[in-house]
Write an enzyme that holds these catalytic residues in place. Structure first.
Site, PDB file in Angstrom:
ATOM      1  CB  VAL A 256      -0.949   0.013   1.217  1.00 36.78           C
ATOM      2  CG1 VAL A 256      -1.831   1.267   1.174  1.00 36.78           C
ATOM      3  CG2 VAL A 256      -1.806  -1.244   1.244  1.00 36.78           C
ATOM      4  CE  LYS A 257       4.292   5.153  -5.010  1.00 39.38           C
ATOM      5  NZ  LYS A 257       4.406   5.148  -6.492  1.00 39.38           N
ATOM      6  CB  ILE A 258       0.877   5.711   2.735  1.00 34.88           C
ATOM      7  CG1 ILE A 258       0.148   4.382   2.930  1.00 34.88           C
ATOM      8  CG2 ILE A 258       0.286   6.808   3.613  1.00 34.88           C
ATOM      9  CD1 ILE A 258      -1.329   4.457   2.788  1.00 34.88           C
TER      10      ILE A 258
END
Length: 215
Positions: free
Chosen positions: A86-88
């Site tokens: 998951v890219k945050i």
């Protein structure tokens, strides 16, 4: 050092995978739009298609900028495939979300990092990867590679396991310098990876060998 390809183009991803040196993929909404992937359903399916090609981590970016929204989107992305990271974004609510996902055992990639302080916060929150954008720093007359050096020192000082994922890599010398500095990963276009293959002495040497073999 790991090689990730920064694209949403399935043909390029497959070519990099077939080359035998690909360790993962990074994507973002801009790259999805470039490939004409529109609509939530199509985007989610495209992430799965990417995961089915590669054998490493695939970063999938959330769109929300609030904590609840990032958690909701991130959990949905993580359920798509075991390879999803998951890219945050590196914002206050993003750091909170990274901590949340870390405690849940969900991998994260903290993106849009432009300072060592931001990288330190991401590591403290438990990010799997941190993505300093070296090319974009170069664009504003700031040494992007120096940032990689600073993060490497800080992480080594305190034993942080967060991997430094050099992003916005523009050309093969960026890759070489990142490898020398100690970046864990470089994500770049396929053209930058294949450019590492090329050298005029290799071409001329091979031509000479083939000519001699015919004699």
């Amino acid at each position: 050092m790991k090689f990730f390809i920064d694209t949403a183009n399935l043909a390029q991803i497959k070519e990099a995978q077939d080359l035998g040196v690909l360790d993962g993929v990074t994507t973002n909404p801009s790259l999805m739009a470039k490939e004409g992937i529109k609509g939530e359903g199509a985007i989610l399916k495209h992430y799965v298609d990417i995961c089915n090609i590669v054998t490493g981590d695939v970063s999938a970016e959330v769109i929300a900028t609030d904590f609840d929204g990032m958690v909701r989107e991130g959990e949905a992305l993580a359920e798509l495939h075991e390879r999803i990271v998951v890219k945050i974004p590196m914002i206050k609510e993003g750091v909170k979300a990274i901590k949340y996902f870390s405690e849940k055992g969900i991998k994260t990639n903290c993106t849009l990092v432009f300072s060592a302080g931001q990288a330190l916060l991401a590591a403290k929150a438990g990010a799997t990867y941190v993505s300093p954008f070296i090319g974009r720093l170069d664009d504003v007359s700031t040494d992007g590679l120096k940032l990689i050096e600073d993060i490497r020192i800080i992480y080594d000082n305190f034993g942080y396991e967060t991997q430094i994922l050099a992003a916005s890599v523009r050309h093969p010398m960026h890759i070489i310098e990142c490898a020398k500095i100690g970046a864990d990963v470089a994500t770049c276009p396929l053209s930058a990876i294949t450019a590492l293959l090329k050298h005029p002495l290799t071409d001329s040497g091979l031509a000479q060998f083939l000519a001699d073999a015919k004699k």
